[in-house]
Design an enzyme around this catalytic site. Sequence first.
Site, short mmCIF file in Angstrom:
data_model
loop_
_atom_site.label_atom_id
_atom_site.label_comp_id
_atom_site.label_asym_id
_atom_site.label_seq_id
_atom_site.Cartn_x
_atom_site.Cartn_y
_atom_site.Cartn_z
CB THR A 227 -1.52 13.49 5.81
OG1 THR A 227 -1.83 12.47 4.87
CG2 THR A 227 -0.03 13.48 6.10
CB SER B 223 -5.41 4.95 2.73
OG SER B 223 -5.26 6.04 1.86
CE LYS C 105 4.97 7.49 -1.78
NZ LYS C 105 4.46 7.83 -0.44
CE LYS D 276 -3.97 2.19 0.92
NZ LYS D 276 -3.65 3.00 -0.28
CG ASN E 93 -3.40 16.62 1.58
OD1 ASN E 93 -3.06 16.14 2.65
ND2 ASN E 93 -4.64 16.52 1.15
CE LYS F 215 4.77 7.45 5.57
NZ LYS F 215 4.16 8.53 4.80
N1 GLU Z 1 1.06 8.97 0.15
C1 GLU Z 1 0.69 8.88 1.53
C2 GLU Z 1 1.87 8.50 2.38
O1 GLU Z 1 3.00 8.69 1.99
C3 GLU Z 1 -0.54 8.01 1.74
C4 GLU Z 1 -0.43 6.59 1.29
C5 GLU Z 1 -1.77 5.85 1.34
O2 GLU Z 1 -2.76 6.46 1.73
O3 GLU Z 1 -1.77 4.68 1.01
O4 GLU Z 1 1.74 8.06 3.48
#
Ligand code: GLU
Length: 425
Positions: free
Chosen positions: A201, A359, A117, A81, A232, A105
Amino acid sequence: MAAETGADNQALEEKHDVLKSTQTVIHKALEKLGYPEEVYELLKEPIRMLTVKIPVRMDDGSVKIFTGYRAQHNDAVGPTKGGIRFHPNVTEKEVKALSIWMTLKCGIVNLPYGGGKGGIICDPREMSFRELEALSRGYVRAISQIVGPTKDIPAPDVFTNSQIMAWMMDEYSRLRENDAPGFITGKPLVLGGSHGRESATAKGVTICIREAAKKRGINLEGARVVVQGFGNAGSFLSKFMHDAGAKVIGISDAYGALYDPNGLDIDYLLDRRDSFGTVTKLFDNTISNKELLELDCDILVPAAIENQITEENAHNIRAKIVVEAANGPTTLEATQILTDRGILLVPDVLASAGGVTVSYFEWVQNNQGYYWTEEEIDEKLEKVLVHSFESVYNTSETRRVDMRLAAYMVGVRKSAEASRFRGWI
Ligand code: GLU
C-alpha cells in the site's frame, strides 16, 4: 475487554455518511459515462451483505458475542476482493462503502475482481492473542458459505495483519479439508504470502506521490511531508519518503502527533512503534491531529481513518498535494474546497490501490503454485500504478472533472460493462 460501541457508531456515521457520499460520486461518474439509471440502481449498494454474530470465550471465562459483516459489492467482473477490519467504530454502512471503494480500486488498477469488504466491531488493542485467534476463526466459520478463492477473497485492513490472515486461512482450509492458500491474501511468506505485500500500500502511495509531484514541479528531495497515521501504510510510507530524501516533518497516531520542522528521526520512531502503530505516547511535546493536518508542508498524506479533512479544516490545509493513503479521509465538501484552492488531491481509490494489486499477485502465485521474487513484484506494481495514475489524471484533465470523480469514472466502468455483458442490466 472489547466493548460493542454500536450506538456511538450510529451517531458518528450520521454526521459523515460515507455510503451516501460514495453513492453521490458513483451516480455522477455513471452519468458522465452515459450509463442509464438502472446501472446506478445496481451499483449503489452491495449485491450481498451478510451480518454475523460470533461468540468468543474470553480469557476471563465469559462469552462475548461480536458482530461482524461481509459485503460483496459486485461480482460481474470476477470474485469479490477486499480486506477485513477489526475496529470499534465498524458499522454496516461503512463496510458497504468500503466494498464499493474496493470495486473502484480493482477497476482503476484493472484487476479481474469486484469489490468486497469485511469488518468486526471489536477493539483488538484490548484483546489477548488467544481471544483474537478465536474471533478470527469464528468469523471465517460464520462467513464460510459466501467466501472462497473463486468467490470472495479477504485480506488485511485496519488492525488486522498476516497472523490473523494465517489463522483465517487455516480455519478455511480445515473446513474445506484441503489446503486453500488462495482463500485469503496478506498471509505470511511461509504460508503462500507474497514478497512485497506488507509494504505494497505504501509503495503504491509513494508512486502516486512521485507522479503527482512531477505534475506540480515539486522535487521530492527535500520536500516537506506530513503523514497522519503510523499504521501499516503510514509507517512504511514515512520510511520510503525519508529514504527518497524527503523531510518527514510530522507523523501521528490515534493519541497525538509529532512535529519537527527539520525532519523527524523516522528510523527511531519505527523502532519504537507498537504493532498498532502507537508511538506518540512516548513523547511529552506532542501536537494534536488537527494541528498536524494544518502544518505548512508540500505533501500531506492522510493515512489513518475516515473524515479527517472536512469543510471545517479544508480551508486551512497548507499542502500543495494531498495523497489519500487511508480510505475516505476527505469528505466531498472538502474535496471541492481543496480542488477550488488548486491543491492536487490524489484520491484513496487510486493512491491506496497498491495493497490490493499485490494481493492479486499473491492470489495468482497461489493459483499457479509458482512464486515471484521481490524485484518481479516491484516491477509489476510500478507499471500498474504509473499507468493507473496517468489514466485518472488524463481523465481529470480531458473531462474537466476533479481527480476523485475521474478516479470513480475509471474505476466503475469495468463493473458496469461486465454487468451489461452478463445481461444483468
Ligand atoms: N484492505 C486493503 C484495501 O483497502 C487491501 C485489500 C486487499 O488486499 O484485498 O485496499
